[in-house]
Write a protein that holds these residues in place. Structure first.
Motif, mmCIF file in Angstrom:
data_model
loop_
_atom_site.group_PDB
_atom_site.id
_atom_site.type_symbol
_atom_site.label_atom_id
_atom_site.label_comp_id
_atom_site.label_asym_id
_atom_site.label_seq_id
_atom_site.Cartn_x
_atom_site.Cartn_y
_atom_site.Cartn_z
ATOM 1 N N GLY A 45 25.425 45.473 0.206
ATOM 2 C CA GLY A 45 26.330 45.423 1.165
ATOM 3 C C GLY A 45 25.813 46.473 2.253
ATOM 4 O O GLY A 45 26.671 46.759 2.924
ATOM 5 N N LEU A 46 24.546 46.963 2.206
ATOM 6 C CA LEU A 46 24.323 47.845 3.170
ATOM 7 C C LEU A 46 23.596 47.337 4.226
ATOM 8 O O LEU A 46 22.645 46.613 4.268
ATOM 9 C CB LEU A 46 23.069 48.813 2.504
ATOM 10 C CG LEU A 46 23.499 49.473 1.203
ATOM 11 C CD1 LEU A 46 22.307 50.441 0.659
ATOM 12 C CD2 LEU A 46 24.853 50.326 1.273
ATOM 13 N N SER A 48 21.288 48.669 6.932
ATOM 14 C CA SER A 48 20.735 50.099 6.744
ATOM 15 C C SER A 48 19.360 49.921 7.243
ATOM 16 O O SER A 48 18.142 49.928 6.751
ATOM 17 C CB SER A 48 20.464 50.365 5.049
ATOM 18 O OG SER A 48 19.908 49.089 4.511
ATOM 19 N N GLU A 132 33.852 45.721 6.803
ATOM 20 C CA GLU A 132 32.770 46.253 7.318
ATOM 21 C C GLU A 132 33.316 47.800 7.362
ATOM 22 O O GLU A 132 34.425 48.195 7.573
ATOM 23 C CB GLU A 132 32.326 45.973 8.683
ATOM 24 C CG GLU A 132 33.332 45.932 9.681
ATOM 25 C CD GLU A 132 34.392 44.811 9.761
ATOM 26 O OE1 GLU A 132 35.413 44.866 10.674
ATOM 27 O OE2 GLU A 132 34.577 43.967 9.031
ATOM 28 N N ILE A 137 25.387 55.979 5.835
ATOM 29 C CA ILE A 137 24.705 55.847 4.304
ATOM 30 C C ILE A 137 24.082 57.075 4.121
ATOM 31 O O ILE A 137 23.428 57.766 4.744
ATOM 32 C CB ILE A 137 23.639 54.613 4.245
ATOM 33 C CG1 ILE A 137 24.555 53.334 4.537
ATOM 34 C CG2 ILE A 137 23.276 54.558 3.006
ATOM 35 C CD1 ILE A 137 23.847 51.967 4.501
ATOM 36 N N GLN A 196 25.573 51.312 8.125
ATOM 37 C CA GLN A 196 26.894 50.796 8.031
ATOM 38 C C GLN A 196 26.782 50.088 6.839
ATOM 39 O O GLN A 196 25.873 49.650 6.185
ATOM 40 C CB GLN A 196 27.363 50.103 9.077
ATOM 41 C CG GLN A 196 26.489 49.084 9.779
ATOM 42 C CD GLN A 196 27.046 48.687 11.092
ATOM 43 O OE1 GLN A 196 27.029 49.690 11.944
ATOM 44 N NE2 GLN A 196 27.324 47.384 11.340
ATOM 45 N N THR A 197 28.092 49.448 6.343
ATOM 46 C CA THR A 197 28.341 48.523 4.972
ATOM 47 C C THR A 197 29.120 47.387 5.666
ATOM 48 O O THR A 197 29.982 47.437 6.476
ATOM 49 C CB THR A 197 28.929 49.235 3.952
ATOM 50 O OG1 THR A 197 30.063 49.836 4.313
ATOM 51 C CG2 THR A 197 27.748 50.400 3.475
ATOM 52 N N GLY A 293 28.435 53.856 1.772
ATOM 53 C CA GLY A 293 27.413 53.560 1.193
ATOM 54 C C GLY A 293 26.617 54.436 0.936
ATOM 55 O O GLY A 293 26.453 55.569 1.503
ATOM 56 N N SER A 304 27.806 50.158 -2.194
ATOM 57 C CA SER A 304 28.610 50.324 -1.015
ATOM 58 C C SER A 304 30.142 49.889 -1.532
ATOM 59 O O SER A 304 30.692 49.721 -2.611
ATOM 60 C CB SER A 304 28.426 49.258 -0.114
ATOM 61 O OG SER A 304 28.270 47.683 -0.651
#
Length: 416
Positions: A45-46, A48, A132, A137, A196-197, A293, A304
């Motif tokens: 779910g990252l 990144s 979202e 992270i 973000q995730t 995350g 996440s």
């Protein structure tokens, strides 16, 4: 143009969206009954850019060799006769130098930063929601030694455009109160505020629906790609279980199966499947779970926060196209997650899953025209397909249109 995209995972669906935005008539062929039922169904779910460091490195070489006999590592290698794995391994080992590590990581970071901007612009334009969160992270380490060693890769990424903050355990818990119960077990880490995730499956399902309803993209679900009908230097049709599908151009975005298809037609595409495991569990007490995350770099586990759910991901297992799993495959993952977030969840309620990441030896995806004048590749994104999908789709659309890409293409355009 009429363009046929093979694969409705996050990479193929994003490519279809950007190509359709350019005015092309796009058809997507997908063997599953709906979008995002392969690799994109469940991941860490990252989104990144902070995870842009290439896998192949001098340190990874030692870990890779240890994994041949120690199956308790986060990286697992099952020895068996597989000529494609042997060929892939030799290419991987050639990338395990400090020079190649830096070069490959710079290319990955360039695409990842661009892709993050593309995802956010797409979300603003379409209004899609996918659990979202844009809070950053945390990448953290258990010991001072691993912290000092691990931060060097992040400092390299910082020199090439990634904002980071190196944090001690007090600052880490200030950023992530969910880790307060594990504070004494963490030495410190790296905070990437622009990471973000989000739930890639929700994203793909919603983007596929938007693309079909608003952009006219046609999805042929439950349709298996059986081959390519090639005449001279041109792909005439895609041979499928539902009959031939014709187009002016074809894009291969079939995840780990991309390499299998490409090799049948003389395309040098060393994509190999690497199995990963995820568990998605509802939070019993949301105050005890993470708010953003993170990745436990010593235990090789990422997680996440997706709405009121916790997604946990771990393991890189080289076992061919085997997608099966056993409950014991998740034991270490749950042990670490409960150590980090005690009392946050009940593992008996988890949805378990395993899937295959399409890994290139250098960790860099392949994008662009391949061998035949109307055949394109957009594949090989490895464990960061969710991160790089939108940037890859936009980059591919520029190549198809003959436009200058918005980012430096060096190291990204396919040259096989």
């Amino acid at each position: 143009m009429k363009i046929v995209v093979l694969g409705a995972g996050v990479v193929g669906t994003a490519a279809a969206y950007y190509l359709a935005r350019d005015g092309h008539e796009v058809t997507v062929v997908e063997r599953h009954e709906t979008a995002a039922r392969g690799t994109s169904y469940s991941n860490a779910g990252l989104v990144s850019p902070g995870d842009a460091t290439a896998w192949a490195s001098p340190a990874a070489l030692k870990t890779f060799l240890r994994a041949l006999y120690n199956h308790d590592l986060g990286i697992k290698v099952r020895l068996r006769f597989d000529p494609y794995f042997l060929a892939w391994s030799l290419r991987f080992l050639r990338q395990c130098t400090q020079e190649r590590l830096r070069a490959n990581s710079e290319v990955k970071l360039r695409l990842a930063l661009y892709s993050r901007d593309c995802i956010n612009a797409l979300q603003q334009y379409t209004g899609l929601s996918y659990d979202e969160r844009r809070r950053g992270i945390l990448y953290f380490f258990r010991t001072q030694k691993s912290l000092e060693h691990g931060t060097s890769n992040y400092e390299f990424l910082a020199k090439h455009g990634l904002p980071i903050e190196i944090v001690d355990r007090d600052r880490l818990v200030e950023l992530e109160p969910g880790l307060a119960g594990a504070k004494d077990k963490i030495a410190g880490g790296v905070y990437s505020p622009i990471d973000q995730t989000g739930d890639s499956r929700q994203f793909v399902e919603n983007l596929a629906a938007f693309s079909a309803e608003r952009l006219g993209v046609k999805f042929l679900f439950g349709t298996k790609v059986e081959g390519l009908d090639i005449e001279g230097d041109t792909v005439r049709n895609v041979v499928t279980s539902g009959g031939p599908v014709s187009g002016d151009a074809v894009v291969i975005s079939m995840g780990p199966e991309s390499g299998l298809l490409g090799r049948r037609y003389g395309i040098d595409l060393p994509v190999y499947p690497v199995k990963g495991y995820t568990a998605t569990v509802p939070l019993e007490d949301e105050s005890k779970g993470p708010t953003m995350g993170g990745a436990d770099e010593d235990q090789l586990i990422a997680y996440s926060r997706l709405g009121n759910r916790l997604r946990i991901a771990s393991t890189a297992e080289f076992t061919g196209f085997d997608r099966t799993y056993r409950p014991r495959d998740f034991t270490a993952m749950f042990r670490t997650a409960k150590d980090l977030f005690p009392g946050a969840f009940d593992e008996s309620k988890a949805e378990l899953w395993s899937g295959l990441r399409p890994m290139m030896p250098n960790s860099v995806p392949v994008i662009g025209r391949a061998k035949y004048k109307n055949l394109y590749l957009d594949t090989g994104h490895g464990h960061v397909g969710w991160t790089m999908a939108c940037g890859s789709g936009a980059f591919l659309a520029d190549l198809v249109a003959g436009r200058k890409p918005e980012i430096d293409p060096q190291g990204l355009v396919y040259k096989g």
